[in-house]
Design an enzyme around this catalytic site. Structure first.
Site, PDB file in Angstrom:
ATOM      1  N   ASP A  58      59.512  14.861  56.188  1.00 29.19           N
ATOM      2  CA  ASP A  58      60.453  13.947  56.495  1.00 29.19           C
ATOM      3  C   ASP A  58      60.843  14.190  58.080  1.00 29.19           C
ATOM      4  OD1 ASP A  58      62.411  16.026  56.537  1.00 29.19           O
ATOM      5  OD2 ASP A  58      63.029  15.805  54.546  1.00 29.19           O
ATOM      6  N   HIS A  65      53.217  20.721  55.505  1.00 34.56           N
ATOM      7  CA  HIS A  65      52.934  19.546  54.612  1.00 34.56           C
ATOM      8  C   HIS A  65      52.671  18.370  55.577  1.00 34.56           C
ATOM      9  CE1 HIS A  65      53.615  21.732  50.562  1.00 34.56           C
ATOM     10  NE2 HIS A  65      52.765  22.581  51.411  1.00 34.56           N
ATOM     11  N   CYS A  69      43.916   7.448  61.315  1.00 37.65           N
ATOM     12  CA  CYS A  69      42.785   6.855  60.656  1.00 37.65           C
ATOM     13  C   CYS A  69      42.128   7.999  59.897  1.00 37.65           C
ATOM     14  CB  CYS A  69      41.816   6.195  61.804  1.00 37.65           C
ATOM     15  SG  CYS A  69      40.264   5.425  61.129  1.00 37.65           S
ATOM     16  N   CYS A 123      38.901   0.612  64.330  1.00 32.96           N
ATOM     17  CA  CYS A 123      37.543   0.857  63.618  1.00 32.96           C
ATOM     18  C   CYS A 123      37.584   0.034  62.426  1.00 32.96           C
ATOM     19  CB  CYS A 123      37.221   2.276  63.407  1.00 32.96           C
ATOM     20  SG  CYS A 123      37.996   3.406  62.021  1.00 32.96           S
ATOM     21  N   PRO A 170      69.990  26.724  44.755  1.00 31.00           N
ATOM     22  CA  PRO A 170      70.845  26.835  43.615  1.00 31.00           C
ATOM     23  C   PRO A 170      70.563  27.634  42.403  1.00 31.00           C
ATOM     24  CG  PRO A 170      70.196  24.741  44.656  1.00 31.00           C
ATOM     25  CD  PRO A 170      69.444  25.507  45.162  1.00 31.00           C
TER      26      PRO A 170
HETATM   27 ZN    ZN Z   1      39.824   4.336  63.086  1.00 37.96          ZN
END
Ligand code: ZN
Length: 260
Positions: A115, A130, A138, A163, A228
């Site tokens: 996030d 991550h 792309c 592209c 928790p």
């Molecule tokens: Zn591209």
């Protein structure tokens, strides 16, 4: 607020932080829970059932293999998750971490979250293991962009303006390897060493997360967990605060201020 034992543990945690100079913080979904961000499976109750509307699990829908075979299918769920999270903001816990970072020689945040909240709250030394959902790239050429949200994406899957190939979010999908750059930065940081490892809001204990905690414990360096529930690595931690992330981090930051 806290029971007697909890208060003792809070004081112990604050004292440990007060003595540390180099801190590694590892954060997961629980860190952003106070921003209203649930984990994948729980997003807005979207995936409470075993299977998605397409008859596959959410993990399958969001896997690298599915993306390669049918990017439109993966994008449908990526976009659904982004829409469910849209408008969420960093919480007091993110801000408390950014504020306390100034007290340390090194204060590195390794996050599993996509996030971007640690950076928007002001943290500088952040490794996004991550990736980040608000970066797009792309799948063929080097085109990349940052977007605030996906509101302007009208065709799924989106196409690269340079592209024409499929564009994807710069996140690690299920079954994909971790990004080289993040892994290299993490390895380097671990090599430089930490005297306290703090794990916040993650029960998804991947080896790359468990290992530094176990190693720190073996080397008798300080280990602190804020979760928790107890997790697989609770046994390795000197102090386990079984609480939510935001309120606890705010309390720790205040304790550090009071001690300064
Ligand atoms: Zn591209």
């Amino acid at each position: 607020m806290y029971s007697r034992t909890d208060t003792d543990e809070m004081q112990q945690a604050a004292a440990m932080l007060g003595q540390a100079r180099r801190v590694l913080v590892i954060t997961g979904a629980g860190m952003s829970a106070d921003s209203g961000l649930p984990t994948y499976r729980g997003v807005g109750g979207l995936y409470d059932r075993e299977l998605t509307a397409d008859g596959i699990s959410i993990e399958q829908a969001l896997s690298g293999d599915t993306f390669e075979r049918d990017p439109g299918l993966s994008w449908k769920y990526i976009a659904e998750i982004e829409r469910a999270c849209r408008g969420a903001r960093p919480n007091d816990g993110h801000r408390a971490l950014a504020a306390m970072a100034r007290r340390f020689e090194r204060f590195c945040v390794l996050t599993q979250n996509v996030d971007g909240f640690h950076q928007s709250a002001g943290s500088r030394d952040v490794i996004e293991m991550h990736g980040a959902i608000h970066r797009l790239k792309c799948t063929r050429c080097h085109w990349r962009t940052a977007v605030e949200d996906y509101a302007r994406i009208d065709t799924l899957p989106p196409a690269c303006p340079d592209c024409g190939a499929v564009v994807r979010p710069d996140v690690v999908l299920f079954g994909e390897v971790l990004p080289d750059r993040a892994v290299a930065r993490y390895d380097q940081a671990l090599g430089e060493g930490f005297d306290l490892v703090m794990i916040v809001g993650t029960s998804a204990v991947f080896p790359y997360i468990a290992a530094p905690v176990q190693q720190a414990a073996m080397q008798r360096r300080a280990t602190l967990e804020i979760n928790p529930q107890r997790t697989d690595i609770s046994d390795y931690c000197d102090v386990c605060l079984q609480t939510g992330a935001a309120a606890t981090l705010v309390a720790l930051e205040q304790a550090l201020q009071a001690a300064a």
